[in-house]
Motif scaffolding. Structure first.
Motif, PDB file in Angstrom:
ATOM      1  N   LEU A  13       0.843  -1.184   0.000  1.00 32.35           N
ATOM      2  CA  LEU A  13       0.000   0.000   0.000  1.00 32.35           C
ATOM      3  C   LEU A  13       0.886   1.245   0.000  1.00 32.35           C
ATOM      4  N   GLY A  14       1.031   1.862  -1.174  1.00 34.57           N
ATOM      5  CA  GLY A  14       1.889   3.039  -1.286  1.00 34.57           C
ATOM      6  C   GLY A  14       3.302   2.722  -0.856  1.00 34.57           C
ATOM      7  N   ARG A  15       3.902   3.643  -0.105  1.00 30.47           N
ATOM      8  CA  ARG A  15       5.267   3.434   0.386  1.00 30.47           C
ATOM      9  C   ARG A  15       5.292   2.756   1.743  1.00 30.47           C
ATOM     10  N   SER A  16       4.151   2.276   2.194  1.00 35.58           N
ATOM     11  CA  SER A  16       4.118   1.532   3.452  1.00 35.58           C
ATOM     12  C   SER A  16       4.550   0.088   3.202  1.00 35.58           C
ATOM     13  N   GLY A  17       4.716  -0.664   4.274  1.00 34.27           N
ATOM     14  CA  GLY A  17       5.069  -2.071   4.140  1.00 34.27           C
ATOM     15  C   GLY A  17       3.884  -2.998   4.294  1.00 34.27           C
ATOM     16  N   ILE A  18       2.675  -2.451   4.472  1.00 31.81           N
ATOM     17  CA  ILE A  18       1.507  -3.293   4.694  1.00 31.81           C
ATOM     18  C   ILE A  18       1.040  -3.889   3.373  1.00 31.81           C
ATOM     19  N   VAL A 212      -3.198   4.230  -4.791  1.00 38.78           N
ATOM     20  CA  VAL A 212      -4.525   4.699  -5.186  1.00 38.78           C
ATOM     21  C   VAL A 212      -5.559   3.581  -5.008  1.00 38.78           C
ATOM     22  N   ILE A 213      -6.633   3.927  -4.316  1.00 39.01           N
ATOM     23  CA  ILE A 213      -7.743   3.004  -4.072  1.00 39.01           C
ATOM     24  C   ILE A 213      -8.978   3.593  -4.748  1.00 39.01           C
TER      25      ILE A 213
END
Length: 357
Positions: A13-18, A212-213
């Motif tokens: 999710l984007g630059r997160s690690g999730i 983007v969602i």
């Protein structure tokens, strides 16, 4: 190349690690309080089908179906809470008589999060969105309040919806400058009948590291092919929130142009042995900025149909037809910069390869 053939082919999710599934399950249809949703039993069928197929990304909001959406979801996720990424939103008013029950300010933010935690019967929210920019609250108040919630552990990641690109950039820059929690997700309307976000919001998301969602990837149902020219009558223009067709009509998307786009989707679906919904979702998934379109089914059959979009392969000729039918009009300054005269002035007649993202 990353495959989107199944819900358990997760994406960052984007630059997160999730890690989240390539289709998110929208739950605005959970609960019949608004007149057109599904009951508890129907919601359970849809939820179970999604989760058992490997899906882990659930979307709701504190005000959806007057709170019923979160309450139903809270019951459905018991026993499997830890494998789910729950996203919810704050901003929209829950008490029309109270001016502070809506907006982006800290008071509504804190009250909304506590309400969501109670309705969901959980101790945390994986992803909290600001639902829409209110044009009254300062950027500093919003980002400091959101950062406080992340530091408290009640919220893990932050996102934003329905906000101008320039404001999102300001918020993201402020978070980086102050060392506050950044935004990692951008939820916006995006489909073959709403492509104007390609002008500013989608490029901005890629530059700023936002996944983007897309919401309403089926154009509110228009791209399923179920609407026709008879639905363009003046009596439908105002729309009423208690009727699903009225909601779509009042959105401004039920137009001659949208129906023409939908007809191309239907034709391609017939050619490849798919449904129009699957074609429309497969087109949206192609955009490199898109992480997970939100599917908002009201029946198990609709949900199962939508999930099959992950196995649809569109030929380049199909993509070209869809792009041509739905292309948005260019806007300034890109319209101006793309003119031959300006291109000559910028590059001096040389061929310069564009940057690859």
């Amino acid at each position: 190349m990353f495959s989107h053939s199944a819900l358990d082919n997760y994406r960052l999710l984007g630059r997160s690690g999730i890690r989240v599934s390539p289709l998110a399950l929208g739950t605005m249809t959970f609960g019949s309080d608004w007149g057109w949703g599904t009951d508890d039993a129907g919601a359970r069928q849809i939820f179970n089908a999604y989760v058992e197929a490997g899906g882990n990304f659930i979307d709701t909001a504190v005000n959806y179906t007057n709170g019923a959406s979160e309450r139903i979801l809270g019951q459905l996720m018991k026993g499997r809470r830890d494998r789910l990424v729950i996203s919810t939103k704050y901003t929209m008013a829950r008490d029309p008589g109270d001016p502070n029950s809506g907006g982006n300010h800290r008071l509504n933010l804190m009250r909304s999060v506590e309400t969501s935690l109670s309705q969901l019967d959980t101790d945390r929210i994986e992803l909290l969105y600001l639902h829409a920019w209110d044009f009254t609250t300062s950027a500093e108040e919003v980002m400091r309040g959101l950062d406080d919630l992340v530091r408290s552990g009640k919220v893990l990641y932050l996102g934003i919806c329905n906000t101008p690109a320039w404001k999102v950039v300001q918020l993201q820059a402020l978070s980086e400058l102050r060392g506050w929690s950044p935004l990692v997700a951008l939820q916006i309307e995006y489909s073959l009948v709403e492509r104007t976000v390609e002008h500013e919001l989608l490029p901005m998301a890629q530059e700023m590291g936002l996944g983007v969602i897309p919401w309403s990837p089926l154009g509110g149902g228009i791209l399923t092919g179920k609407y026709g020219r008879n639905d363009l009558s003046p009596s439908n223009e105002a729309g009423v929130a208690s009727q699903r067709k009225g909601v779509i009509s009042s959105s401004g998307h039920l137009t001659e142009r949208s129906l023409q786009i939908a007809s191309v989707v239907v034709d391609i679906a017939e050619e490849i042995g798919a449904t129009p919904s699957q074609v429309a979702l497969a087109w949206t998934l192609r955009n490199p900025a898109v992480v997970a379109p939100i599917i908002g089914a009201r029946t198990l059959r609709q949900a199962e149909d939508n999930l099959k979009a992950l196995s649809i392969e569109l030929a380049e000729s199909h993509i070209a037809r869809l792009d041509h039918a739905s292309a948005p009009e260019p806007i300034f300054p890109s319209r101006f910069v793309a003119t031959p005269m300006v291109q000559q002035l910028i590059f001096g007649g040389a061929n310069v390869q564009d940057r690859a993202y």
